[in-house]
Design a protein around this motif. Structure first.
Motif, PDB file in Angstrom:
ATOM      1  N   GLU A 157      50.053  13.407  39.290  1.00 43.67           N
ATOM      2  CA  GLU A 157      51.710  13.647  38.934  1.00 43.67           C
ATOM      3  C   GLU A 157      51.821  13.393  37.635  1.00 43.67           C
ATOM      4  O   GLU A 157      52.489  14.409  37.052  1.00 43.67           O
ATOM      5  N   ASN A 158      50.713  12.548  36.714  1.00 43.75           N
ATOM      6  CA  ASN A 158      51.270  12.483  35.350  1.00 43.75           C
ATOM      7  C   ASN A 158      49.891  12.632  34.538  1.00 43.75           C
ATOM      8  O   ASN A 158      49.701  12.219  33.357  1.00 43.75           O
ATOM      9  N   ASN A 159      48.531  12.688  35.305  1.00 46.51           N
ATOM     10  CA  ASN A 159      47.199  12.571  34.817  1.00 46.51           C
ATOM     11  C   ASN A 159      47.006  11.357  34.209  1.00 46.51           C
ATOM     12  O   ASN A 159      45.970  11.370  33.371  1.00 46.51           O
ATOM     13  N   ALA A 160      47.659  10.400  34.593  1.00 44.32           N
ATOM     14  CA  ALA A 160      47.438   8.879  33.848  1.00 44.32           C
ATOM     15  C   ALA A 160      46.157   8.253  34.531  1.00 44.32           C
ATOM     16  O   ALA A 160      46.349   8.388  35.957  1.00 44.32           O
ATOM     17  N   GLU A 161      45.441   7.636  33.948  1.00 48.84           N
ATOM     18  CA  GLU A 161      44.227   6.777  34.747  1.00 48.84           C
ATOM     19  C   GLU A 161      44.795   5.675  35.376  1.00 48.84           C
ATOM     20  O   GLU A 161      45.418   4.824  34.606  1.00 48.84           O
ATOM     21  N   ILE A 162      44.731   5.265  36.556  1.00 49.31           N
ATOM     22  CA  ILE A 162      45.109   4.234  37.264  1.00 49.31           C
ATOM     23  C   ILE A 162      44.269   3.168  36.916  1.00 49.31           C
ATOM     24  O   ILE A 162      44.467   1.767  36.689  1.00 49.31           O
ATOM     25  N   CYS A 163      42.694   3.149  37.408  1.00 45.43           N
ATOM     26  CA  CYS A 163      41.725   2.119  37.264  1.00 45.43           C
ATOM     27  C   CYS A 163      40.430   2.803  36.882  1.00 45.43           C
ATOM     28  O   CYS A 163      40.181   4.190  37.360  1.00 45.43           O
ATOM     29  N   LYS A 164      39.666   2.163  36.543  1.00 52.56           N
ATOM     30  CA  LYS A 164      37.964   2.357  36.442  1.00 52.56           C
ATOM     31  C   LYS A 164      37.018   1.227  36.829  1.00 52.56           C
ATOM     32  O   LYS A 164      37.354   0.006  36.340  1.00 52.56           O
ATOM     33  N   PHE A 165      36.024   1.696  37.583  1.00 48.44           N
ATOM     34  CA  PHE A 165      35.148   0.645  37.628  1.00 48.44           C
ATOM     35  C   PHE A 165      33.839   1.219  37.224  1.00 48.44           C
ATOM     36  O   PHE A 165      33.099   2.219  37.736  1.00 48.44           O
ATOM     37  N   ASN A 166      33.018   0.492  36.357  1.00 56.54           N
ATOM     38  CA  ASN A 166      31.881   0.603  35.396  1.00 56.54           C
ATOM     39  C   ASN A 166      30.833   0.029  36.424  1.00 56.54           C
ATOM     40  O   ASN A 166      30.740  -1.059  36.606  1.00 56.54           O
ATOM     41  N   LEU A 167      29.962   0.622  36.953  1.00 53.75           N
ATOM     42  CA  LEU A 167      28.535   0.166  37.675  1.00 53.75           C
ATOM     43  C   LEU A 167      27.497  -0.378  36.507  1.00 53.75           C
ATOM     44  O   LEU A 167      26.911   0.577  36.016  1.00 53.75           O
ATOM     45  N   SER A 168      27.456  -1.589  36.422  1.00 60.54           N
ATOM     46  CA  SER A 168      26.474  -2.122  35.270  1.00 60.54           C
ATOM     47  C   SER A 168      25.182  -2.885  35.694  1.00 60.54           C
ATOM     48  O   SER A 168      24.486  -3.061  34.925  1.00 60.54           O
ATOM     49  N   GLU A 169      25.160  -2.808  37.129  1.00 58.78           N
ATOM     50  CA  GLU A 169      23.975  -3.691  37.563  1.00 58.78           C
ATOM     51  C   GLU A 169      22.736  -2.942  37.479  1.00 58.78           C
ATOM     52  O   GLU A 169      22.732  -1.665  37.275  1.00 58.78           O
ATOM     53  N   ASN A 170      21.689  -3.543  37.893  1.00 55.49           N
ATOM     54  CA  ASN A 170      20.175  -2.907  38.008  1.00 55.49           C
ATOM     55  C   ASN A 170      19.889  -2.469  39.202  1.00 55.49           C
ATOM     56  O   ASN A 170      19.931  -3.253  39.913  1.00 55.49           O
ATOM     57  N   TYR A 171      20.103  -1.069  39.393  1.00 57.03           N
ATOM     58  CA  TYR A 171      19.757  -0.552  40.658  1.00 57.03           C
ATOM     59  C   TYR A 171      18.399   0.240  40.921  1.00 57.03           C
ATOM     60  O   TYR A 171      18.537   1.173  41.524  1.00 57.03           O
ATOM     61  N   TYR A 172      17.248  -0.554  40.142  1.00 62.12           N
ATOM     62  CA  TYR A 172      16.055   0.240  40.263  1.00 62.12           C
ATOM     63  C   TYR A 172      15.611   0.276  41.787  1.00 62.12           C
ATOM     64  O   TYR A 172      15.819  -0.742  42.592  1.00 62.12           O
ATOM     65  N   GLY A 173      15.125   1.292  42.387  1.00 58.16           N
ATOM     66  CA  GLY A 173      14.565   1.675  43.439  1.00 58.16           C
ATOM     67  C   GLY A 173      15.681   1.875  44.577  1.00 58.16           C
ATOM     68  O   GLY A 173      15.096   2.339  45.697  1.00 58.16           O
ATOM     69  N   MET A 174      16.870   2.039  44.226  1.00 58.41           N
ATOM     70  CA  MET A 174      17.699   2.294  45.015  1.00 58.41           C
ATOM     71  C   MET A 174      18.259   3.895  45.051  1.00 58.41           C
ATOM     72  O   MET A 174      18.503   4.446  43.896  1.00 58.41           O
ATOM     73  N   THR A 175      18.651   4.516  46.238  1.00 62.52           N
ATOM     74  CA  THR A 175      18.701   5.997  46.142  1.00 62.52           C
ATOM     75  C   THR A 175      20.277   6.488  46.409  1.00 62.52           C
ATOM     76  O   THR A 175      20.708   7.612  46.154  1.00 62.52           O
ATOM     77  N   GLY A 176      21.141   5.231  46.865  1.00 66.59           N
ATOM     78  CA  GLY A 176      22.240   5.752  47.250  1.00 66.59           C
ATOM     79  C   GLY A 176      23.268   4.424  46.878  1.00 66.59           C
ATOM     80  O   GLY A 176      22.933   3.399  46.368  1.00 66.59           O
ATOM     81  N   MET A 177      24.796   4.849  46.857  1.00 63.91           N
ATOM     82  CA  MET A 177      25.544   3.922  46.284  1.00 63.91           C
ATOM     83  C   MET A 177      26.824   3.992  46.910  1.00 63.91           C
ATOM     84  O   MET A 177      27.355   5.177  46.927  1.00 63.91           O
ATOM     85  N   VAL A 178      27.270   2.949  47.663  1.00 67.59           N
ATOM     86  CA  VAL A 178      28.767   2.730  48.211  1.00 67.59           C
ATOM     87  C   VAL A 178      29.494   2.410  46.721  1.00 67.59           C
ATOM     88  O   VAL A 178      29.520   1.150  46.610  1.00 67.59           O
ATOM     89  N   VAL A 179      30.386   3.397  46.389  1.00 69.26           N
ATOM     90  CA  VAL A 179      30.708   3.054  45.065  1.00 69.26           C
ATOM     91  C   VAL A 179      32.290   2.229  45.013  1.00 69.26           C
ATOM     92  O   VAL A 179      32.572   1.411  44.512  1.00 69.26           O
ATOM     93  N   GLY A 180      33.260   2.667  46.117  1.00 72.89           N
ATOM     94  CA  GLY A 180      34.425   2.247  46.221  1.00 72.89           C
ATOM     95  C   GLY A 180      35.254   2.759  47.332  1.00 72.89           C
ATOM     96  O   GLY A 180      34.404   3.546  48.045  1.00 72.89           O
ATOM     97  N   GLU A 181      36.323   2.341  47.758  1.00 73.86           N
ATOM     98  CA  GLU A 181      36.882   2.811  48.925  1.00 73.86           C
ATOM     99  C   GLU A 181      38.487   2.721  48.771  1.00 73.86           C
ATOM    100  O   GLU A 181      38.933   1.703  47.962  1.00 73.86           O
ATOM    101  N   ILE A 182      39.111   3.481  49.325  1.00 69.74           N
ATOM    102  CA  ILE A 182      40.917   3.467  49.372  1.00 69.74           C
ATOM    103  C   ILE A 182      40.868   3.189  50.838  1.00 69.74           C
ATOM    104  O   ILE A 182      40.310   3.809  51.945  1.00 69.74           O
ATOM    105  N   TYR A 183      41.704   2.197  51.066  1.00 68.93           N
ATOM    106  CA  TYR A 183      41.996   1.749  52.636  1.00 68.93           C
ATOM    107  C   TYR A 183      43.462   1.610  52.753  1.00 68.93           C
ATOM    108  O   TYR A 183      44.054   1.223  51.727  1.00 68.93           O
ATOM    109  N   ARG A 184      43.930   1.504  53.918  1.00 68.60           N
ATOM    110  CA  ARG A 184      45.271   1.147  54.423  1.00 68.60           C
ATOM    111  C   ARG A 184      45.315  -0.366  54.702  1.00 68.60           C
ATOM    112  O   ARG A 184      44.507  -0.754  55.368  1.00 68.60           O
ATOM    113  N   TYR A 185      46.505  -0.997  54.017  1.00 65.48           N
ATOM    114  CA  TYR A 185      46.668  -2.294  54.354  1.00 65.48           C
ATOM    115  C   TYR A 185      48.220  -2.463  54.465  1.00 65.48           C
ATOM    116  O   TYR A 185      48.996  -2.186  53.403  1.00 65.48           O
TER     117      TYR A 185
END
Length: 212
Positions: A157-185
């Motif tokens: 609606e206003n192009n404002a960034e709400i949040c950001k999550f930087n992935l900074s761990e060592n993911y050597y040998g991994m080929t996929g990533m579950v980055v985040g989720e939106i869920y109902r509560y």
């Protein structure tokens, strides 16, 4: 003001937001640049011994997986539960993938997924955002070769960034990533920063199998 999230941190999206509905989920990454090597193997095998030419670009694919209240795949068909480069728009119209980026080159978001929270079917409890390296095993690639990976949410609606999550761990040998989720509560929408690596995810189906 945007919130920089840590792994496992959750935030409210709709509670007290004044009617937040349309959001953009941006995912980005860069291919790490290998240092010049004299040995035949090169850095992580990125260089061929006979020609010193770099192998194929790393093709990361972002997808959205829809789950029901039991944490299982939503619907009966593959296109019911997943929005990805082969199914860019969910049949509800609530989720739209903006298209595949084959290299991750350039700054900012590499792939974007639009979500209209008001149009998400009522029996969808969670939308999980994942990234996998296409053909990772065949190409000898993994997330140890990726840097500056992130997920961010923007209020359309206003192009404002709400949040950001930087992935900074060592993911050597991994080929996929579950980055985040939106869920109902409690009838509200929340976001959870996950950052869970997956060892074998050279095909999206392997990520879907986690929720089958």
């Amino acid at each position: 003001m945007s919130i920089n999230l840590q792994k496992g941190q959750k935030i409210d999206l709709t509670k007290g937001s004044g009617g937040l509905s349309r959001i953009m989920v941006g995912l980005g990454w860069d291919e790490a640049q290998p240092a010049p090597q004299q040995s035949s193997g090169g850095f992580f095998g990125l260089f061929k011994s006979h020609s010193q030419q770099q192998i194929q670009d790393i093709d990361c694919d972002a997808s959205a997986i829809l789950l029901n209240a039991n944490g299982k795949l939503y619907g009966r068909e593959a296109n019911d539960c997943c929005v990805y480069f082969g199914n860019l728009t969910h049949k509800s119209g609530a989720i739209r993938h903006q298209g595949d980026n084959l290299t991750g080159a350039g700054e900012g978001d590499d792939e974007q997924i639009m979500v209209d929270l008001n149009r998400v079917p009522a029996d969808v409890a969670k939308i999980v955002f994942v990234v996998n390296i296409y053909d990772a095993n065949v190409r000898g690639q993994h997330f140890g070769m990726i840097q500056n990976a992130f997920i961010r949410l923007v209020n359309l609606e206003n192009n404002a960034e709400i949040c950001k999550f930087n992935l900074s761990e060592n993911y050597y040998g991994m080929t996929g990533m579950v980055v985040g989720e939106i869920y109902r509560y409690n009838r509200e929408w929340k976001f959870n920063a996950i950052g869970q690596p997956v060892k074998e995810a050279s095909r999206l189906q392997l990520l879907l199998n986690m929720y089958a």
